[in-house]
Design a protein around this motif. Sequence first.
Motif, PDB file in Angstrom:
ATOM      1  N   LEU A  52       0.842  -1.201   0.000  1.00  0.00           N
ATOM      2  CA  LEU A  52       0.000   0.000   0.000  1.00  0.00           C
ATOM      3  C   LEU A  52       0.873   1.244   0.000  1.00  0.00           C
ATOM      4  CD1 LEU A  52      -2.716  -1.144   2.548  1.00  0.00           C
ATOM      5  CD2 LEU A  52      -2.965  -0.927   0.087  1.00  0.00           C
ATOM      6  N   THR A  72      -0.558  -4.676  -4.719  1.00  0.00           N
ATOM      7  CA  THR A  72      -1.143  -5.344  -3.560  1.00  0.00           C
ATOM      8  C   THR A  72      -1.807  -6.656  -3.964  1.00  0.00           C
ATOM      9  OG1 THR A  72      -1.552  -3.193  -2.587  1.00  0.00           O
ATOM     10  CG2 THR A  72      -2.749  -5.046  -1.651  1.00  0.00           C
ATOM     11  N   SER A  73      -2.602  -6.603  -5.049  1.00  0.00           N
ATOM     12  CA  SER A  73      -3.352  -7.808  -5.406  1.00  0.00           C
ATOM     13  C   SER A  73      -2.403  -8.963  -5.753  1.00  0.00           C
ATOM     14  CB  SER A  73      -4.306  -7.516  -6.566  1.00  0.00           C
ATOM     15  OG  SER A  73      -3.594  -7.001  -7.654  1.00  0.00           O
ATOM     16  N   ILE A  76      -1.292 -10.463  -2.474  1.00  0.00           N
ATOM     17  CA  ILE A  76      -2.368 -11.246  -1.861  1.00  0.00           C
ATOM     18  C   ILE A  76      -2.442 -12.604  -2.571  1.00  0.00           C
ATOM     19  CG2 ILE A  76      -4.845 -11.293  -1.316  1.00  0.00           C
ATOM     20  CD1 ILE A  76      -3.634  -8.914  -0.003  1.00  0.00           C
ATOM     21  N   ILE A  82      -4.455 -10.191   5.425  1.00  0.00           N
ATOM     22  CA  ILE A  82      -4.410  -9.323   6.599  1.00  0.00           C
ATOM     23  C   ILE A  82      -5.755  -9.260   7.296  1.00  0.00           C
ATOM     24  CG2 ILE A  82      -4.906  -7.256   5.210  1.00  0.00           C
ATOM     25  CD1 ILE A  82      -3.167  -5.704   7.283  1.00  0.00           C
ATOM     26  N   PRO A  84      -7.312  -6.451   9.182  1.00  0.00           N
ATOM     27  CA  PRO A  84      -6.957  -5.048   9.398  1.00  0.00           C
ATOM     28  C   PRO A  84      -7.318  -4.558  10.796  1.00  0.00           C
ATOM     29  CG  PRO A  84      -8.545  -5.295   7.602  1.00  0.00           C
ATOM     30  CD  PRO A  84      -8.430  -6.613   8.262  1.00  0.00           C
ATOM     31  N   ARG A  88     -12.551  -3.881   9.982  1.00  0.00           N
ATOM     32  CA  ARG A  88     -13.020  -3.343   8.695  1.00  0.00           C
ATOM     33  C   ARG A  88     -13.818  -4.358   7.879  1.00  0.00           C
ATOM     34  NH1 ARG A  88      -9.078   1.431   7.379  1.00  0.00           N
ATOM     35  NH2 ARG A  88     -10.853   2.072   6.179  1.00  0.00           N
ATOM     36  N   LEU A  89     -14.848  -4.896   8.491  1.00  0.00           N
ATOM     37  CA  LEU A  89     -15.734  -5.796   7.740  1.00  0.00           C
ATOM     38  C   LEU A  89     -16.618  -4.973   6.809  1.00  0.00           C
ATOM     39  CD1 LEU A  89     -16.902  -8.251  10.509  1.00  0.00           C
ATOM     40  CD2 LEU A  89     -15.057  -8.509   8.868  1.00  0.00           C
ATOM     41  N   PHE A  90     -17.226  -5.640   5.828  1.00  0.00           N
ATOM     42  CA  PHE A  90     -18.210  -4.982   4.972  1.00  0.00           C
ATOM     43  C   PHE A  90     -19.553  -5.105   5.694  1.00  0.00           C
ATOM     44  CE2 PHE A  90     -14.975  -6.809   2.046  1.00  0.00           C
ATOM     45  CZ  PHE A  90     -14.335  -5.614   1.789  1.00  0.00           C
ATOM     46  N   GLU A 100     -16.726 -14.583   1.100  1.00  0.00           N
ATOM     47  CA  GLU A 100     -16.545 -14.670  -0.345  1.00  0.00           C
ATOM     48  C   GLU A 100     -15.567 -13.607  -0.842  1.00  0.00           C
ATOM     49  OE1 GLU A 100     -20.198 -14.351  -2.491  1.00  0.00           O
ATOM     50  OE2 GLU A 100     -20.337 -16.519  -2.646  1.00  0.00           O
ATOM     51  N   MET A 101     -15.701 -12.409  -0.284  1.00  0.00           N
ATOM     52  CA  MET A 101     -14.815 -11.324  -0.699  1.00  0.00           C
ATOM     53  C   MET A 101     -13.368 -11.635  -0.313  1.00  0.00           C
ATOM     54  SD  MET A 101     -16.509  -9.131  -2.376  1.00  0.00           S
ATOM     55  CE  MET A 101     -17.354 -10.533  -3.042  1.00  0.00           C
ATOM     56  N   TYR A 104     -11.681 -13.484  -2.989  1.00  0.00           N
ATOM     57  CA  TYR A 104     -11.941 -12.816  -4.259  1.00  0.00           C
ATOM     58  C   TYR A 104     -11.024 -13.315  -5.371  1.00  0.00           C
ATOM     59  CZ  TYR A 104     -12.852  -9.282  -7.715  1.00  0.00           C
ATOM     60  OH  TYR A 104     -13.205  -8.655  -8.876  1.00  0.00           O
ATOM     61  N   LEU A 105      -9.748 -13.533  -5.037  1.00  0.00           N
ATOM     62  CA  LEU A 105      -8.798 -13.897  -6.086  1.00  0.00           C
ATOM     63  C   LEU A 105      -8.879 -15.374  -6.454  1.00  0.00           C
ATOM     64  CD1 LEU A 105      -5.753 -11.771  -4.959  1.00  0.00           C
ATOM     65  CD2 LEU A 105      -7.159 -11.445  -6.978  1.00  0.00           C
ATOM     66  N   ARG A 107     -10.716 -17.939  -8.107  1.00  0.00           N
ATOM     67  CA  ARG A 107     -11.833 -18.089  -9.032  1.00  0.00           C
ATOM     68  C   ARG A 107     -12.269 -19.539  -9.182  1.00  0.00           C
ATOM     69  NH1 ARG A 107     -12.528 -14.229 -13.036  1.00  0.00           N
ATOM     70  NH2 ARG A 107     -11.503 -12.264 -12.612  1.00  0.00           N
ATOM     71  N   ARG A 149     -12.339 -14.308   6.981  1.00  0.00           N
ATOM     72  CA  ARG A 149     -12.245 -13.652   5.687  1.00  0.00           C
ATOM     73  C   ARG A 149     -10.794 -13.676   5.192  1.00  0.00           C
ATOM     74  NH1 ARG A 149     -13.625  -7.308   5.190  1.00  0.00           N
ATOM     75  NH2 ARG A 149     -11.758  -7.246   6.456  1.00  0.00           N
TER      76      ARG A 149
END
Lengths: 236, 486
Positions: A52, A72-73, A76, A82, A84, A88-90, A100-101, A104-105, A107, A149
């Motif tokens: 970052l 960053t991606s 990951i 991490i 955080p 920092r949840l959604f 699921e998030m 994310y990477l 697939r 997560r």
Amino acid sequence: MSLLRLAGVNTYYGEIHILQNLTLDVGEGELVSLLGGNASGKSTTLKTILGLVRPRTGAVEFAGEDVTQRATSYRIARGIAIVPENRRLFAPMTVLENLEMGAYLNRDGKGRKEDFERVYTLFPFLHERRHQLAGTLSGGEQQMVAMGRALMSHPKLLLMDEPSMGLAPILVERSFEIIQQVHQAGVAMLVVEQNANMALSIADRGYVLATGRLVLEGPAKQLLEDEGLRKAYLGR
Amino acid sequence: MEHGGEISPVPATPGDAAHTRIGVDDWVAEAEERQRGRGPLVRTVAAIPRPIQIVVFIAVLSLLPFVFSEGNLFRYGLFTLIYALLALGLNVSVGFAGLLDLGFIAFYGFGAYAYAILASPKYGIHWQAEIAIPVVMVGAAFLGLLLGLPSRRLLGDYLAIVTLFFGQAFVVFVNAANPKGLTGGANGIANVDPLNFFGFKLTTTRHYYWFTLIAFLLVIGALYFISESRTGRAWRSLREDPLAAEVMGMPVNRLKIMAFMFGAAIAGLTGTIFAANQTGVFPGDFDISILITIYAVMILGGLGSLIGMFIGAAVINVSYELLSGSNPNPSLGRWLFYLALITVVIARIRPWIRVAVVLAGTVAFGFAVHAIVHALEPSATSGAVTNGGSLSGVMSHWTVIPAHSGASAKYAYVGLVAAVLVLTLIKGWWRAIALIPVLYLASFVWENLLSEQPAVTRLIVFGAMLIALMAARPQGLLGTSRVEIA
């Protein structure tokens, strides 16, 4: 061979020199604590590891690869995750969607199913509450979602930013039990903490930062008994 | 929900999840419950199975042309759909991805101008719609990419400023070109071809209405699937917490640019329809006022909601048209005004006895004031009702309308604003009683000032509508309320 290695890292915010010649490493399957007070550079260290912020000089190596200039991606995807600070949840998304998030990477549907099973085995609570909105959970429960997560991406190294922050004392203990549990499952961890006593009690090794410089490092047991550290960070 | 006395035990089963637990704030724990506790009308509608809702919705919309005259279909039907389409596009970047895009109308304008260039005598090009529409949409998406690339690292206010500049730059660009230039300058481009699919020309308002309806349904269907997809959820996480999304490994920049491109393509499609239907494009059609209207539609409908965009568009467009100076039946604006007043009284005042007292009191108060004023000074009640219609007979015996209202109406208007502010300070029965003369004052201001200047009035009514909505339902009509993290 170390999994993560920062070699002579110098990070700046504008002209302010934050991390000064920082060198640290985390071995495969190791649990390392990074301690320090406010403004000691702990969060900047994590941001540097994640990409970052980029260091002006020095290198970030992960799993034997120089990732200093990588996004960053990319990092990951290579196996860093991490939890955080403040989790920092959604908040308006369900526990399931949050997990699921985290994947994310990933697939690949089958691999993802396995990741869900692994996380649900570790935290049966998350399976129970998978359709609940993350924002409606209590602080300790949210910590579990945040850990779950992060683990969804099947990381080799898990970064924890102040896991004890904002939790009641009893939940801090529970949170550290969970950290140990995840560690025992074979994930290397770098735990950034102000709560030095708690962090060192579960760690293999520790580093102490003060105003961007390493001032102490060594096996956790040794640090716990160190006079200087006690005075500076444990307050006794 | 259990309240008071006992501390409820920690729930053992997931079904008890909504109950308050130790360490959980009541407000947070009840968030889902609260969303369920909606009014009887909403609950009844929600109880109907989703497929039936959709079929009825589509059936009603597609049969409208048989009910409305061409003029009304154009005014109320076609423009509601055009606003709804624009709001759906804007909703992708603002509602889904959380990017405050103030340059959105430029994509709409681009679509209109691009179609006008590709299908008008100006350059002698006459493309068929089945080729022109995909080309324009791809072009608009590409423009979205161009806007997204430099602004992908900007957040919040900065993004808003840059996109606002972009939107204005578009208007200046199309305006500045001389009449022989690319966009025809202030004269615009005239004689744009109607949409022409494989030789079938869309000529009547009905044709355009049906075509726009099909486009609207396709777009809303596509957006539904996207919002439920991995990308849709990634957009939502980006909106909720960009940093957390980034450390989950999401390609934040690519997601932002995708949101811009999606919205831009939808706006481009809408612009094409607009240009073909108007048979011309002019710079003034794409200025800041339409941007404000679309934002009003989106905020009213509820950020992130799909069908909310249609409802928002219907409410805004229909009330806008009713209050418009060019409306052939201006007395409809009066109906709208009084219905809105009565609705607010009925919706916001409880218990029912107070509602009855306020409404009956206002009616009696009006006739009494009218009678007294008439006895004192006959000329003060001899004015004619502006924009007559079915209500004018009653109004001329109820509201005081002087032959020459002069400055009194303006003072009354200022007094009305002050009175409304004072109303918010008092409570209970006193408020109900104070409401009676204020309602009457509102009627006086409407009849003597506002109904004579519909253009100004509709802006005021819009503002009042949005303020009232934001106070009552900050998340918009169909938006889901946000759950703040504890």
